[in-house]
Scaffold this motif. Sequence first.
Motif, PDB file in Angstrom:
ATOM      1  N   PRO A  31      11.843   6.680   0.807  1.00 55.29           N
ATOM      2  CA  PRO A  31      12.620   5.439   0.702  1.00 55.29           C
ATOM      3  C   PRO A  31      12.103   4.559  -0.442  1.00 55.29           C
ATOM      4  CG  PRO A  31      11.254   5.429   2.669  1.00 55.29           C
ATOM      5  CD  PRO A  31      11.143   6.780   2.072  1.00 55.29           C
ATOM      6  N   GLU A  32      13.017   3.855  -1.074  1.00 51.09           N
ATOM      7  CA  GLU A  32      12.664   3.024  -2.221  1.00 51.09           C
ATOM      8  C   GLU A  32      12.077   1.698  -1.756  1.00 51.09           C
ATOM      9  OE1 GLU A  32      14.823   0.844  -5.974  1.00 51.09           O
ATOM     10  OE2 GLU A  32      15.938   2.293  -4.800  1.00 51.09           O
ATOM     11  N   LYS A  33      10.971   1.306  -2.397  1.00 50.49           N
ATOM     12  CA  LYS A  33      10.341   0.024  -2.110  1.00 50.49           C
ATOM     13  C   LYS A  33      10.364  -0.806  -3.400  1.00 50.49           C
ATOM     14  CE  LYS A  33       7.238   2.162   1.178  1.00 50.49           C
ATOM     15  NZ  LYS A  33       5.873   2.591   1.435  1.00 50.49           N
ATOM     16  N   PRO A  34      11.178  -1.861  -3.464  1.00 49.01           N
ATOM     17  CA  PRO A  34      11.248  -2.641  -4.696  1.00 49.01           C
ATOM     18  C   PRO A  34       9.948  -3.412  -4.954  1.00 49.01           C
ATOM     19  CG  PRO A  34      12.643  -3.613  -2.991  1.00 49.01           C
ATOM     20  CD  PRO A  34      12.079  -2.341  -2.439  1.00 49.01           C
ATOM     21  N   SER A  35       9.557  -3.475  -6.233  1.00 49.41           N
ATOM     22  CA  SER A  35       8.396  -4.266  -6.623  1.00 49.41           C
ATOM     23  C   SER A  35       8.619  -4.787  -8.039  1.00 49.41           C
ATOM     24  CB  SER A  35       7.121  -3.417  -6.558  1.00 49.41           C
ATOM     25  OG  SER A  35       7.010  -2.597  -7.686  1.00 49.41           O
TER      26      SER A  35
END
Length: 103
Positions: A31-35
């Motif tokens: 899953p993508e984790k925005p940063s």
Amino acid sequence: MEILLTPPLAFLIYLVVSLGILALGKLLAPPEKPSPLKESPYASGEEAELGFAAPGYSPFFLIAFFFAVVHLGVLIIGTGEFSPRILPYLIGVLLTLLAVILG
């Protein structure tokens, strides 16, 4: 078997296979984790400039037009016999190049 080689059917087969590979890749990806680091520009470990390198394609348009006209001139010379009939075309190409060079 020849029907598989027709362009519309080959395109549809390619499209189904490509979408299947895309779906498989999305299933396998974490899953993508925005940063903020993922959205910041990166250039070899150096701080990147935030300004644009070029404002657009307009500086390169005249160069592209110049080479297009040169290629047209080469096609005129290469495909026709050298006779007085092609002189108006060659004069037109030369005038166009002169106009592009002088601006």
